[in-house]
Design an enzyme around this catalytic site. Structure first.
Site, PDB file in Angstrom:
ATOM      1  CD  GLU A 288       6.000   0.075  -4.070  1.00 48.77           C
ATOM      2  OE1 GLU A 288       6.187   1.263  -4.362  1.00 48.77           O
ATOM      3  OE2 GLU A 288       4.963  -0.353  -3.536  1.00 48.77           O
ATOM      4  CG  ASP A 362       1.868   1.551   1.094  1.00 49.70           C
ATOM      5  OD1 ASP A 362       2.333   2.562   1.619  1.00 49.70           O
ATOM      6  OD2 ASP A 362       1.737   1.415  -0.128  1.00 49.70           O
ATOM      7  CD  GLU A 390      -0.961   5.407  -1.885  1.00 52.79           C
ATOM      8  OE1 GLU A 390      -0.019   5.933  -1.266  1.00 52.79           O
ATOM      9  OE2 GLU A 390      -0.822   4.431  -2.645  1.00 52.79           O
TER      10      GLU A 390
HETATM   11  C1  GCU Z   1       2.882   3.247  -1.961  1.00 56.11           C
HETATM   12  C2  GCU Z   1       2.369   4.100  -3.085  1.00 56.11           C
HETATM   13  C3  GCU Z   1       3.399   4.283  -4.160  1.00 56.11           C
HETATM   14  C4  GCU Z   1       4.697   4.779  -3.541  1.00 56.11           C
HETATM   15  C5  GCU Z   1       5.146   3.830  -2.445  1.00 56.11           C
HETATM   16  C6  GCU Z   1       6.345   4.327  -1.677  1.00 56.11           C
HETATM   17  O1  GCU Z   1       3.009   1.926  -2.382  1.00 56.11           O
HETATM   18  O2  GCU Z   1       1.210   3.527  -3.628  1.00 56.11           O
HETATM   19  O3  GCU Z   1       2.891   5.202  -5.073  1.00 56.11           O
HETATM   20  O4  GCU Z   1       5.685   4.888  -4.489  1.00 56.11           O
HETATM   21  O5  GCU Z   1       4.120   3.704  -1.496  1.00 56.11           O
HETATM   22  O6  GCU Z   1       6.153   4.838  -0.579  1.00 56.11           O
HETATM   23  O7  GCU Z   1       7.463   4.198  -2.129  1.00 56.11           O
END
Ligand code: GCU
Length: 683
Positions: A288, A362, A390
């Site tokens: 990400e 996730d 979440e």
């Molecule tokens: C999910 C979450 C993010 C977080 C990511 C992670 O995608 O929405 O906010 O950073 O998990 O676990 O790294």
């Protein structure tokens, strides 16, 4: 007023008179073996808890001549000479405890012991739990040893008081007033964690920047570590991979660059000067948008081992996250972590764990277990659960996660034949040489008065800790314990409230993501439904990528004719999913693109079944409201009102999910909502 601040450590006067009378006879006072800091804490907690519950003054002494009914001491204490304690402690390691009824010099005593003060602390909290839940204590023979070594919380603290995916106010860590001010909440946080056996806390977000590693912040980290240490809690931090550039002035963060390696070694040395028992780092790399070794054409192993080498001289560990995926790969996101990590099995240093989320996408409301479990036999895998909800209604929905955690822990990977559960992969059952074992949870804690936002969200923190200690505990048992401590021991209350909790996760799944649907929530905030979103620049963030609804049907084909993510599971494990006709229905649309007309086990076709789920799920929230209304006599007004109002919100949201999803999917199925279900209302 009852605010919920005391969590499950309320220590209310016991209501059952028979039980109370017996306890009052059985418990007179406490003899402590020693006066180190942790021992003092044990004495205070027992005294405070027992005095309050038994409504009588409980004395604490260090005098060996004392005949007080309770003895809390480590095995080497002279207080325990001549008892069976030593023998039993041979099996309890550093953290396990025993609670034993014994006759000493003709007198009935209850011994709480372990090999370390920390173990005795765990025993003391367990003893308090027995009293809180009104268990018989006349013949105690408790031997309890944690099944995994690292039992942790991950705080996604952004260092500016916000918590990523936190729904209970701001962060507990007030970096501004640290290190000078130790908020009493830090101590209550530590007590709560110690009471369930949590022994590690990662203070910062996996996405946090490198500032935490600078001197000013390390002083703050030290203050927290000092506050938590007597409670057996070690502090860990996240390490931003590009820190050598950002705060070290280097041109690169290449893990094979000598200057970079030295920078980390120096940095780690500095950290240990502040925190001599610092636990180590969690790293989110090349995921990400986070920096990582792949930016330099190096592997996860190169990155993890570089850090592992830096912390090894101090017994630190690295938890390297397997949550990696990228849109460019153009491969089913489900498959990417496995593809990247399985080839690296056996290549990590001994003090590295790979931290794996429970499922491959996730933290969805329901997810099959992550295929990495069982697939890396030479690497210790750490479980990462998400305690913060979440994707499960955040802080407005009552969703007890015990059943979700258990579903994953008990899933069979078949790696070493039938019964190779995820839990056994985690606890090292299959690898006697494995020294690191662990379960962590992304915390749902904030500075709301009641810590977790929703009063029932506290149960998820509690359940996460209890399962990390002993994954064989049932979700029911944990719910009941928590309810007894947090609300009431009244049987009528327990029966209804425990059912309410136990059904809540399935109900949430039913009205939001039934039959294996996933990732159809609002994008960005991840709250509420948005299955129609298709325009994000990252296709793998679009809900349409996951449900793939069309005129034929709905669902993600992950079989051999589709993405073949199924292939990543052991052939025996995948049997329950691979054939559309026999696939476990709760995961059907996770693995198959199923025609609207497909006949389900209920006899309904898929479309009708979808409607059935959304409608029954939403209706069940009404049942939850009714059940809660009936519990008014047993619950204080403030918490009762809060849960009541939140259940109203939850009902509205269930209707929102139901209507939004069905009206949208109906544009593909072109079928009516079956006449026997109420039509979606227009509100
Ligand atoms: C999910 C979450 C993010 C977080 C990511 C992670 O995608 O929405 O906010 O950073 O998990 O676990 O790294």
């Amino acid at each position: 007023a009852e605010t919920g601040y005391d969590l499950w450590l309320r220590y209310q006067p016991l209501q059952n008179q028979t039980v109370l009378t017996t306890y009052r006879q059985q418990i007179s006072g406490i003899t402590l073996g020693g006066n180190a800091e942790t021992m003092k804490i044990i004495g205070e907690e027992l005294q405070h808890g027992l005095s309050a519950m038994l409504q009588k003054k409980i004395t604490v002494t260090n005098k060996s001549s004392s005949t007080a009914s309770l003895i809390a001491a480590t095995g080497i204490s002279p207080l325990l000479a001549g008892t069976e304690v030593k023998k039993l402690l041979a099996q309890t390691g550093e953290e396990g405890f025993i609670i034993l009824s014994q006759n000493i010099n003709g007198q009935k005593r209850i011994i709480i012991s372990g090999n370390t003060d920390k173990a005795v602390l765990y025993g003391a909290f367990h003893f308090l739990r027995l009293i809180q839940t009104e268990q018989a204590i006349h013949n105690l023979q408790v031997v309890s040893v944690p099944k995994v070594k690292l039992r942790m919380l991950n705080h996604w603290d952004n260092m500016n008081r916000t918590v990523e995916r936190g729904y209970a106010g701001f962060s507990l860590w007030n970096w501004h007033t640290l290190p000078g001010y130790i908020d009493p909440r830090y101590i209550d946080y530590a007590r709560a964690n110690a009471s369930i056996g949590i022994n590690g806390t990662v203070l910062t977000n996996v996405n946090a920047n490198a500032t935490i590693l600078t001197k000013n912040y390390l002083e703050k980290v030290k203050a927290l570590a000092d506050a938590f240490r007597p409670y057996g809690i070690k502090v860990y931090l996240t390490a931003r991979f590009s820190a050598p550039i950002e705060i070290g002035g280097l041109k690169t963060a290449d893990p094979l660059d000598e200057k970079v390696r030295q920078w980390w070694k120096d940095k780690v040395k500095e950290i240990y000067q502040y925190v001599p028992d610092f636990g180590g780092f969690v790293v989110k790399a090349n995921s990400e948008g986070q920096p990582g070794p792949q930016d330099y054409k190096r592997s996860h192993t190169d990155g993890a081992n570089m850090l592992a080498e830096a912390v090894a001289p101090f017994n630190g560990i690295i938890m390297w996250r397997a949550f990696v995926y990228s849109a460019e790969k153009n491969v089913d996101r489900h498959k990417q972590a496995y593809d990247e990590f399985v080839p690296l099995d056996g290549s990590f240093n001994k003090n590295v764990m790979v931290q794996v989320k429970n499922g491959a996408i996730d933290f969805m409301p329901r997810e099959p277990f992550h295929p990495l479990f069982g697939a890396m036999p030479k690497t210790p895998l750490m479980m990462e659960f998400q305690v913060t909800q979440e994707y499960l209604g955040q802080a407005t929905n009552l969703v007890y996660l015990g059943p979700l955690f258990k579903e994953c822990l008990e899933a069979d990977t078949y790696t070493n034949g039938k019964g190779s559960t995820v839990a056994k992969v985690l606890d090292g059952s299959f690898n006697k040489a494995q020294t690191l074992t662990g379960i962590t949870g992304v915390a749902n804690i904030g500075n709301d008065i009641n810590w977790c936002g929703h009063p029932f969200a506290q149960a998820n923190w509690y359940a996460m800790g209890r399962l990390a200690w002993d994954h064989s505990l049932s979700a029911e048992r944990i719910a009941e314990e928590w309810l007894r401590m947090t609300y009431s021991n009244h049987p009528a209350f327990l029966q209804t409230a425990s059912k309410l909790m136990m059904e809540s996760r399935e109900t949430y799944v039913q009205y939001s993501n039934p039959i294996g649907l996933h990732h159809i929530m609002g994008t960005g905030h991840h709250y509420g439904p948005a299955p129609w979103v298709s325009n994000l620049n990252r296709p793998d963030w679009n809900p349409v990528y996951y449900h793939k609804a069309d005129s034929i049907g709905i669902g993600f084909n992950r079989t051999a004719t589709g993405s073949n993510a199924l292939e990543q599971y052991h052939p025996e494990a995948r049997k329950i999913w691979e054939n559309m006709n026999t696939c476990e229905e709760k995961n059907l649309l996770w693995f198959h693109h199923v025609p609207w007309t497909f006949k389900m086990k209920s006899g309904r076709n898929l479309w009708d079944e979808l409607c059935f789920n959304y409608y029954t799920g939403a209706e069940k929230v009404k049942t939850m409201q009714q059940a809660w209304a009936g519990l008014e006599p047993y619950v204080d007004k403030q918490r009762h009102d809060q849960v009541r109002m939140l259940l109203n919100v939850q009902y509205d949201e269930a209707i929102w999910w139901r209507n939004a999803c069905l009206l949208y999917f109906q544009t593909f199925s072109k079928k009516p909502i079956p006449a026997n279900y109420p039509q979606p209302d227009k509100t």
